[in-house]
Design a protein around this motif. Structure first.
Motif, PDB file in Angstrom:
ATOM      1  N   ASN A  22      44.468  41.328  25.672  1.00 40.09           N
ATOM      2  CA  ASN A  22      43.604  42.274  26.380  1.00 40.09           C
ATOM      3  C   ASN A  22      42.697  41.559  27.370  1.00 40.09           C
ATOM      4  O   ASN A  22      42.482  42.049  28.481  1.00 40.09           O
ATOM      5  CB  ASN A  22      42.775  43.093  25.393  1.00 40.09           C
ATOM      6  CG  ASN A  22      43.545  44.245  24.817  1.00 40.09           C
ATOM      7  OD1 ASN A  22      44.700  44.448  25.123  1.00 40.09           O
ATOM      8  ND2 ASN A  22      42.902  44.998  23.967  1.00 40.09           N
ATOM      9  N   LEU A  23      42.131  40.422  26.970  1.00 41.31           N
ATOM     10  CA  LEU A  23      41.272  39.678  27.886  1.00 41.31           C
ATOM     11  C   LEU A  23      42.035  39.282  29.144  1.00 41.31           C
ATOM     12  O   LEU A  23      41.521  39.399  30.259  1.00 41.31           O
ATOM     13  CB  LEU A  23      40.683  38.447  27.196  1.00 41.31           C
ATOM     14  CG  LEU A  23      39.754  38.717  26.022  1.00 41.31           C
ATOM     15  CD1 LEU A  23      39.277  37.401  25.414  1.00 41.31           C
ATOM     16  CD2 LEU A  23      38.576  39.589  26.420  1.00 41.31           C
ATOM     17  N   ALA A  24      43.253  38.811  28.971  1.00 44.07           N
ATOM     18  CA  ALA A  24      44.064  38.413  30.132  1.00 44.07           C
ATOM     19  C   ALA A  24      44.414  39.625  30.997  1.00 44.07           C
ATOM     20  O   ALA A  24      44.303  39.566  32.235  1.00 44.07           O
ATOM     21  CB  ALA A  24      45.336  37.708  29.668  1.00 44.07           C
ATOM     22  N   MET A  25      44.817  40.725  30.370  1.00 39.45           N
ATOM     23  CA  MET A  25      45.191  41.911  31.142  1.00 39.45           C
ATOM     24  C   MET A  25      43.997  42.523  31.857  1.00 39.45           C
ATOM     25  O   MET A  25      44.107  42.957  33.007  1.00 39.45           O
ATOM     26  CB  MET A  25      45.870  42.945  30.232  1.00 39.45           C
ATOM     27  CG  MET A  25      47.242  42.508  29.769  1.00 39.45           C
ATOM     28  SD  MET A  25      48.111  43.766  28.795  1.00 39.45           S
ATOM     29  CE  MET A  25      47.167  43.758  27.277  1.00 39.45           C
ATOM     30  N   LEU A  26      42.860  42.560  31.205  1.00 37.06           N
ATOM     31  CA  LEU A  26      41.673  43.126  31.838  1.00 37.06           C
ATOM     32  C   LEU A  26      41.185  42.244  32.986  1.00 37.06           C
ATOM     33  O   LEU A  26      40.637  42.743  33.967  1.00 37.06           O
ATOM     34  CB  LEU A  26      40.572  43.364  30.804  1.00 37.06           C
ATOM     35  CG  LEU A  26      40.901  44.489  29.816  1.00 37.06           C
ATOM     36  CD1 LEU A  26      39.932  44.467  28.638  1.00 37.06           C
ATOM     37  CD2 LEU A  26      40.909  45.842  30.494  1.00 37.06           C
ATOM     38  N   THR A  27      41.403  40.934  32.869  1.00 34.21           N
ATOM     39  CA  THR A  27      41.130  40.038  33.995  1.00 34.21           C
ATOM     40  C   THR A  27      42.062  40.374  35.147  1.00 34.21           C
ATOM     41  O   THR A  27      41.623  40.507  36.294  1.00 34.21           O
ATOM     42  CB  THR A  27      41.295  38.566  33.577  1.00 34.21           C
ATOM     43  OG1 THR A  27      40.342  38.272  32.546  1.00 34.21           O
ATOM     44  CG2 THR A  27      41.072  37.628  34.751  1.00 34.21           C
ATOM     45  N   ALA A  28      43.345  40.534  34.841  1.00 31.85           N
ATOM     46  CA  ALA A  28      44.325  40.853  35.883  1.00 31.85           C
ATOM     47  C   ALA A  28      44.005  42.166  36.575  1.00 31.85           C
ATOM     48  O   ALA A  28      44.173  42.298  37.785  1.00 31.85           O
ATOM     49  CB  ALA A  28      45.732  40.908  35.274  1.00 31.85           C
ATOM     50  N   LEU A  29      43.528  43.121  35.821  1.00 34.04           N
ATOM     51  CA  LEU A  29      43.189  44.429  36.378  1.00 34.04           C
ATOM     52  C   LEU A  29      41.791  44.452  37.004  1.00 34.04           C
ATOM     53  O   LEU A  29      41.410  45.451  37.594  1.00 34.04           O
ATOM     54  CB  LEU A  29      43.275  45.493  35.279  1.00 34.04           C
ATOM     55  CG  LEU A  29      44.677  45.772  34.751  1.00 34.04           C
ATOM     56  CD1 LEU A  29      44.610  46.614  33.488  1.00 34.04           C
ATOM     57  CD2 LEU A  29      45.520  46.445  35.820  1.00 34.04           C
TER      58      LEU A  29
END
Length: 138
Positions: free
Chosen positions: A70-77
């Motif tokens: 989630n941390l990685a995806m929320l960074t990407a978004l």
């Protein structure tokens, strides 16, 4: 809606509500539900049933790994508000400060400096507020 589907959704909602409270904290979750009007309650149901009841309770990944993803995806978004919330959840799920840093560095390389910078600023704010840094660290 059939009675079986309705019962299944109620079960997912209850399971999701429990998981959501454990990861994000009961104050945040209960506050979100209490503030929701009829229109917003539809979103509360879908996120609690599908995200927290279904996806977060599947057997394939432990919560710690889900938090890191989630941390990685929320960074990407580039979603700093959600990222702050999930940094708190990551800490509750056993993700260390060093692991959070490494996830954000990895995401920065693939998502770009502006997204990474926002993620680091958001995470740093939460880690300071939560007292997650050891003395002299930060």
């Amino acid at each position: 809606m059939s009675k079986d589907v309705d019962n299944e959704l109620k079960g997912l909602f209850q399971k999701g509500l429990s998981t959501r409270r454990e990861v994000l904290g009961p104050d945040y979750v209960d506050g979100s539900l209490q503030k929701a009007n009829d229109f917003m309650m539809s979103f509360q149901h879908i996120t609690t049933e599908w995200c927290w009841g279904y996806a977060w309770n599947r057997p394939g990944l432990e919560r710690k790994i889900r938090s890191m993803l989630n941390l990685a995806m929320l960074t990407a978004l580039n979603r700093p508000n959600e990222l702050r919330l999930h940094v708190k959840g990551a800490l509750r799920n056993g993700v260390s400060v060093d692991e959070i840093r490494e996830v954000l560095l990895q995401a920065t390389v693939y998502c770009g400096i502006p997204a990474g910078l926002d993620a680091f600023k958001s995470a740093n704010q939460v880690l300071e507020e939560e007292g997650a840094f050891e003395a002299g660290q930060g």
